[in-house]
Design a protein around this motif. Structure first.
Motif, PDB file in Angstrom:
ATOM      1  N   ILE A 107     -25.149   8.762 -32.714  1.00 10.42           N
ATOM      2  CA  ILE A 107     -23.758   9.016 -32.353  1.00 10.42           C
ATOM      3  C   ILE A 107     -23.178   7.698 -31.848  1.00 10.42           C
ATOM      4  O   ILE A 107     -23.453   7.289 -30.720  1.00 10.42           O
ATOM      5  N   PRO A 108     -22.413   6.988 -32.669  1.00 14.38           N
ATOM      6  CA  PRO A 108     -21.960   5.639 -32.327  1.00 14.38           C
ATOM      7  C   PRO A 108     -21.177   5.567 -31.024  1.00 14.38           C
ATOM      8  O   PRO A 108     -20.459   6.498 -30.652  1.00 14.38           O
ATOM      9  N   TYR A 109     -21.327   4.436 -30.373  1.00  6.02           N
ATOM     10  CA  TYR A 109     -20.629   4.165 -29.112  1.00  6.02           C
ATOM     11  C   TYR A 109     -19.428   3.272 -29.401  1.00  6.02           C
ATOM     12  O   TYR A 109     -19.228   2.828 -30.533  1.00  6.02           O
ATOM     13  N   SER A 110     -18.611   3.010 -28.388  1.00  2.00           N
ATOM     14  CA  SER A 110     -17.394   2.221 -28.591  1.00  2.00           C
ATOM     15  C   SER A 110     -17.293   1.071 -27.594  1.00  2.00           C
ATOM     16  O   SER A 110     -17.388   1.283 -26.381  1.00  2.00           O
ATOM     17  N   LEU A 111     -17.088  -0.119 -28.118  1.00  2.00           N
ATOM     18  CA  LEU A 111     -16.726  -1.264 -27.280  1.00  2.00           C
ATOM     19  C   LEU A 111     -15.226  -1.519 -27.327  1.00  2.00           C
ATOM     20  O   LEU A 111     -14.722  -2.392 -26.635  1.00  2.00           O
ATOM     21  N   THR A 112     -14.516  -0.742 -28.159  1.00  5.17           N
ATOM     22  CA  THR A 112     -13.054  -0.888 -28.281  1.00  5.17           C
ATOM     23  C   THR A 112     -12.342  -0.052 -27.238  1.00  5.17           C
ATOM     24  O   THR A 112     -11.550  -0.563 -26.437  1.00  5.17           O
ATOM     25  N   ASN A 113     -12.628   1.255 -27.228  1.00  2.00           N
ATOM     26  CA  ASN A 113     -12.023   2.145 -26.233  1.00  2.00           C
ATOM     27  C   ASN A 113     -12.854   2.102 -24.956  1.00  2.00           C
ATOM     28  O   ASN A 113     -13.431   3.098 -24.528  1.00  2.00           O
ATOM     29  N   ASN A 114     -12.898   0.958 -24.342  1.00  2.00           N
ATOM     30  CA  ASN A 114     -13.826   0.712 -23.243  1.00  2.00           C
ATOM     31  C   ASN A 114     -13.100  -0.008 -22.115  1.00  2.00           C
ATOM     32  O   ASN A 114     -12.481  -1.059 -22.333  1.00  2.00           O
ATOM     33  N   ASP A 115     -13.187   0.553 -20.899  1.00  2.66           N
ATOM     34  CA  ASP A 115     -12.447  -0.037 -19.785  1.00  2.66           C
ATOM     35  C   ASP A 115     -13.009  -1.376 -19.335  1.00  2.66           C
ATOM     36  O   ASP A 115     -12.393  -2.055 -18.502  1.00  2.66           O
ATOM     37  N   HIS A 116     -14.155  -1.800 -19.881  1.00  4.26           N
ATOM     38  CA  HIS A 116     -14.672  -3.133 -19.533  1.00  4.26           C
ATOM     39  C   HIS A 116     -13.678  -4.212 -19.949  1.00  4.26           C
ATOM     40  O   HIS A 116     -13.744  -5.347 -19.453  1.00  4.26           O
ATOM     41  N   ARG A 117     -12.751  -3.868 -20.833  1.00  4.86           N
ATOM     42  CA  ARG A 117     -11.785  -4.857 -21.299  1.00  4.86           C
ATOM     43  C   ARG A 117     -10.757  -5.208 -20.219  1.00  4.86           C
ATOM     44  O   ARG A 117      -9.986  -6.143 -20.386  1.00  4.86           O
ATOM     45  N   PHE A 118     -10.761  -4.491 -19.112  1.00  6.05           N
ATOM     46  CA  PHE A 118      -9.971  -4.949 -17.965  1.00  6.05           C
ATOM     47  C   PHE A 118     -10.545  -6.251 -17.400  1.00  6.05           C
ATOM     48  O   PHE A 118      -9.858  -6.988 -16.692  1.00  6.05           O
ATOM     49  N   TYR A 119     -11.820  -6.519 -17.704  1.00  2.00           N
ATOM     50  CA  TYR A 119     -12.485  -7.726 -17.233  1.00  2.00           C
ATOM     51  C   TYR A 119     -12.638  -8.765 -18.330  1.00  2.00           C
ATOM     52  O   TYR A 119     -13.276  -9.798 -18.141  1.00  2.00           O
ATOM     53  N   THR A 120     -12.072  -8.483 -19.510  1.00  3.59           N
ATOM     54  CA  THR A 120     -12.239  -9.372 -20.657  1.00  3.59           C
ATOM     55  C   THR A 120     -11.029 -10.278 -20.825  1.00  3.59           C
ATOM     56  O   THR A 120      -9.888  -9.818 -20.800  1.00  3.59           O
ATOM     57  N   LYS A 121     -11.286 -11.562 -20.998  1.00  4.54           N
ATOM     58  CA  LYS A 121     -10.194 -12.501 -21.222  1.00  4.54           C
ATOM     59  C   LYS A 121      -9.775 -12.480 -22.689  1.00  4.54           C
ATOM     60  O   LYS A 121     -10.567 -12.215 -23.572  1.00  4.54           O
ATOM     61  N   GLY A 122      -8.525 -12.757 -22.944  1.00  3.44           N
ATOM     62  CA  GLY A 122      -8.059 -12.831 -24.328  1.00  3.44           C
ATOM     63  C   GLY A 122      -7.598 -11.500 -24.853  1.00  3.44           C
ATOM     64  O   GLY A 122      -6.410 -11.195 -24.845  1.00  3.44           O
ATOM     65  N   ALA A 123      -8.540 -10.656 -25.299  1.00  2.00           N
ATOM     66  CA  ALA A 123      -8.190  -9.359 -25.887  1.00  2.00           C
ATOM     67  C   ALA A 123      -8.374  -8.224 -24.893  1.00  2.00           C
ATOM     68  O   ALA A 123      -8.591  -7.083 -25.284  1.00  2.00           O
ATOM     69  N   GLY A 124      -8.291  -8.531 -23.616  1.00  2.00           N
ATOM     70  CA  GLY A 124      -8.517  -7.518 -22.601  1.00  2.00           C
ATOM     71  C   GLY A 124      -7.259  -6.741 -22.246  1.00  2.00           C
ATOM     72  O   GLY A 124      -6.197  -6.922 -22.845  1.00  2.00           O
ATOM     73  N   PHE A 125      -7.393  -5.861 -21.248  1.00  2.48           N
ATOM     74  CA  PHE A 125      -6.275  -5.053 -20.752  1.00  2.48           C
ATOM     75  C   PHE A 125      -5.716  -5.691 -19.488  1.00  2.48           C
ATOM     76  O   PHE A 125      -6.457  -6.031 -18.570  1.00  2.48           O
ATOM     77  N   ALA A 126      -4.403  -5.818 -19.441  1.00  3.54           N
ATOM     78  CA  ALA A 126      -3.760  -6.346 -18.244  1.00  3.54           C
ATOM     79  C   ALA A 126      -3.371  -5.224 -17.288  1.00  3.54           C
ATOM     80  O   ALA A 126      -3.336  -5.417 -16.076  1.00  3.54           O
ATOM     81  N   CYS A 127      -3.054  -4.051 -17.837  1.00  6.67           N
ATOM     82  CA  CYS A 127      -2.605  -2.947 -17.003  1.00  6.67           C
ATOM     83  C   CYS A 127      -2.966  -1.626 -17.677  1.00  6.67           C
ATOM     84  O   CYS A 127      -3.444  -1.603 -18.813  1.00  6.67           O
TER      85      CYS A 127
END
Length: 313
Positions: A208-228
């Motif tokens: 059952i594949p996991y997701s690195l796209t729909n992942n809140d770790h991107r709040f800590y990711t530079k570049g393609a991360g989430f700002a808010c």
């Protein structure tokens, strides 16, 4: 390399839902690399010394973040899957009964938060860690059929074989593995069972594949991360809407949302999940469920069929 190609399987989720939604909580807090856990110093710590500020960021996850997450899921009547670091749940065993009462899926994210490839004892030591993880999760929850599945994210090349063997030795069914990002539609598929390496019958292992796209770790990711929170919500909404249309066209899909209580548990971020839950609820066409229930449903409708040719000729 092809997967389902141009013809993904056509089937129905329960109650005619067009899309299955799974929220997965990665539970590291209490199991992260630290002096208390007799592992290497946590990343970000000064060499040879503890960094109490970094450790307190993780402590926020169980002190404040997780209660906020649990209350939100209780409010909507949804259950989630946990990628539980076994030592983490042991260290915060207060939450074990809450997980059981909420019907949440207890899955494993390792024994301690360490990289299995760095274990000096090789496969034997890795197997001991798997066995200890099962024992810890059983003790913390009072359940005997846990963990239902695994997401290592940092296992060795032979970790699936080790997991299957230890699960069998412990009498715990291994329903699925999520150590894959191989399907962009997050649709389940089978691989040959690791026991075929031992000459045993191939019963298939459900992935059952996991997701690195729909992942809140991107709040800590530079570049393609989430700002808010708007960034996270807009991505989730866009993917849900697209997969919902595909489901309406006769090819039901699955969507995974990966969360960490120390990250999404902040008041200004969890609003993204609240808004998304409201959007899902308003659609009336989604099945919000746990990975173990998805595994049972898929296995029932698509029993494993062993390949008719060898993979390496």
């Amino acid at each position: 390399m092809v997967g389902y190609g141009m013809t993904p399987p056509s089937f129905e989720w329960p109650n005619g839902a067009k899309i299955a939604i799974n929220f997965s909580i990665e539970w590291h807090e209490g199991g992260e690399n630290s002096v208390d856990n007799e592992a290497a110093f946590h990343r970000g710590a000064y060499e040879g010394r503890r960094d109490l500020f970094v450790e307190s960021l993780y402590e926020y996850g169980t002190r404040a973040g997780l209660p906020r997450v649990l209350r939100l899921f209780q409010e909507f009547g949804y259950s989630f899957s946990t990628w539980t670091n076994a030592r983490a749940l042991e260290a915060t065993s207060y939450y074990g009964p809450h997980l059981v009462a909420g019907g949440h899926d207890i899955a494993a994210h390792g024994n301690r938060w360490i990289t299995q490839t760095e274990l000096l004892g090789g496969p034997e030591e890795e197997a001991r860690h798997v066995a200890q993880a099962i024992d810890r999760l059983r003790a913390a929850t009072g359940l005997q059929n846990v963990p239902t599945g695994w997401y290592y994210g940092r296992g060795t090349l032979y970790n699936k074989h080790i997991l299957a063997k230890v699960h069998r030795d412990k009498g715990v069914p291994l329903l699925y593995s999520s150590d894959t990002y191989a399907d962009s539609l997050y649709l389940q598929y089978y691989v040959e069972h690791p026991f075929t390496l031992d000459g045993e019958e191939d019963e298939g292992l459900l992935m059952i594949p996991y997701s690195l796209t729909n992942n809140d770790h991107r709040f800590y990711t530079k570049g393609a991360g989430f700002a808010c929170s708007d960034d996270f919500f807009n991505l989730l909404k866009a993917e849900f809407d697209e997969l919902l249309e595909e489901g309406r066209a006769g090819q039901p899909k699955m969507m995974t949302i990966a969360l960490h209580s120390r990250i999404i548990g902040r008041p200004g971020r969890i609003t993204a999940i609240r808004r998304f839950m409201e959007h899902v609820q308003n659609s009336g066409e989604a099945w919000v469920t746990t990975r173990d229930k998805i595994a049972h449903h898929f296995r029932e409708h698509f029993p494993y069929q062993a390949p008719t040719r060898t993979l390496h000729e």
